[in-house]
Scaffold this motif. Sequence first.
Motif, PDB file in Angstrom:
ATOM      1  N   HIS A  97       0.826  -1.177  -0.130  1.00 61.88           N
ATOM      2  CA  HIS A  97       0.009   0.070   0.175  1.00 61.88           C
ATOM      3  C   HIS A  97       0.822   1.137   0.174  1.00 61.88           C
ATOM      4  N   LEU A  98       2.034   1.542  -0.982  1.00 63.96           N
ATOM      5  CA  LEU A  98       3.084   2.424  -0.639  1.00 63.96           C
ATOM      6  C   LEU A  98       2.202   3.596  -1.204  1.00 63.96           C
ATOM      7  N   VAL A  99       1.200   3.451  -2.359  1.00 63.98           N
ATOM      8  CA  VAL A  99       0.602   4.319  -3.000  1.00 63.98           C
ATOM      9  C   VAL A  99      -0.168   5.246  -1.880  1.00 63.98           C
ATOM     10  N   VAL A 103      -0.118   9.181  -0.803  1.00 66.41           N
ATOM     11  CA  VAL A 103      -0.993   9.848  -0.779  1.00 66.41           C
ATOM     12  C   VAL A 103      -0.990  10.804   0.656  1.00 66.41           C
ATOM     13  N   LYS A 104      -0.835  10.101   1.550  1.00 69.70           N
ATOM     14  CA  LYS A 104      -0.742  10.827   2.990  1.00 69.70           C
ATOM     15  C   LYS A 104       0.417  11.891   2.919  1.00 69.70           C
ATOM     16  N   TRP A 105       1.544  11.621   2.381  1.00 66.01           N
ATOM     17  CA  TRP A 105       2.613  12.518   2.395  1.00 66.01           C
ATOM     18  C   TRP A 105       2.263  13.687   1.396  1.00 66.01           C
ATOM     19  N   ILE A 118      -3.789  17.310  -5.689  1.00 66.26           N
ATOM     20  CA  ILE A 118      -2.926  16.685  -5.746  1.00 66.26           C
ATOM     21  C   ILE A 118      -3.392  15.659  -7.072  1.00 66.26           C
ATOM     22  N   ARG A 119      -2.574  15.719  -8.240  1.00 64.85           N
ATOM     23  CA  ARG A 119      -2.968  15.379  -9.458  1.00 64.85           C
ATOM     24  C   ARG A 119      -1.878  14.246  -9.877  1.00 64.85           C
ATOM     25  N   MET A 120      -2.402  13.352 -10.736  1.00 67.51           N
ATOM     26  CA  MET A 120      -1.631  12.548 -11.288  1.00 67.51           C
ATOM     27  C   MET A 120      -2.232  12.011 -12.799  1.00 67.51           C
ATOM     28  N   ASP A 121      -1.617  11.258 -13.501  1.00 69.22           N
ATOM     29  CA  ASP A 121      -2.057  10.648 -14.914  1.00 69.22           C
ATOM     30  C   ASP A 121      -1.247   9.491 -15.052  1.00 69.22           C
ATOM     31  N   CYS A 136      -7.035   4.402  -3.649  1.00 70.90           N
ATOM     32  CA  CYS A 136      -6.200   5.055  -2.828  1.00 70.90           C
ATOM     33  C   CYS A 136      -6.625   6.529  -2.398  1.00 70.90           C
ATOM     34  N   GLY A 137      -7.705   6.776  -3.055  1.00 74.20           N
ATOM     35  CA  GLY A 137      -8.270   8.249  -2.709  1.00 74.20           C
ATOM     36  C   GLY A 137      -8.426   9.095  -3.907  1.00 74.20           C
ATOM     37  N   PHE A 138      -7.914   8.748  -4.895  1.00 73.07           N
ATOM     38  CA  PHE A 138      -8.017   9.810  -6.260  1.00 73.07           C
ATOM     39  C   PHE A 138      -9.087   9.407  -6.862  1.00 73.07           C
ATOM     40  N   GLU A 139      -9.880  10.590  -7.196  1.00 72.49           N
ATOM     41  CA  GLU A 139     -11.042  10.759  -8.258  1.00 72.49           C
ATOM     42  C   GLU A 139     -10.500  10.669  -9.731  1.00 72.49           C
ATOM     43  N   PHE A 140     -11.201   9.496 -10.173  1.00 68.61           N
ATOM     44  CA  PHE A 140     -10.865   9.471 -11.798  1.00 68.61           C
ATOM     45  C   PHE A 140     -11.807  10.411 -12.539  1.00 68.61           C
ATOM     46  N   LEU A 141     -11.155  11.552 -13.303  1.00 68.37           N
ATOM     47  CA  LEU A 141     -11.746  12.695 -14.064  1.00 68.37           C
ATOM     48  C   LEU A 141     -11.709  12.076 -15.224  1.00 68.37           C
TER      49      LEU A 141
END
Length: 168
Positions: A97-99, A103-105, A118-121, A136-141
């Motif tokens: 669960h490193l992602v 996310v916490k960091w 916080i964004r990723m692609d 992991c808490g991200f919303e898929f846009l």
Amino acid sequence: MNIQNSTIEDVDAIFELYKIASDYQKKKSVVTWPDFESALVLAEINEKRQWKLLIDKKIACVWATTDSDPQIWQKRNEDPAIYIHRISTNSEFRGQHLVEEIVKWSKIHAIETGKKYIRMDTVGENMGLINHYTKCGFEFLGLSKLSNTINLPAHYQNATVSLFQITV
């Protein structure tokens, strides 16, 4: 677990983790990372934007951040955000669960640096990663077709990307 900036001494380990990630992508039959330029990683290290997560003094994973990503996020790039790139996990630590730790960091880092998102692609419509990142808490846009990819790494050329975001 300890998160800190990567150093010049970590360069070989970073590239080994990129190779591990690329080999894993090939096995999964998804878009594979190209060989990244060492100048890119060295610049990130010098600018304190390359990170590592240590477990028992071993590098468990690495990633890079930036405060701007206009070619991928286009108009949304005007928002105050940190952008996470190239999360690469040491296979010895996969499944831990490193992602979620990133996310916490990232939430703390975003608050400390005055960011709202916080964004990723990821390149393509990789349902495994979409499900993983949303857990992991991200919303898929959704998906976005890239139009200006001249200065981006090879795997972004003529690509559609999956966009993810967390509101801090």
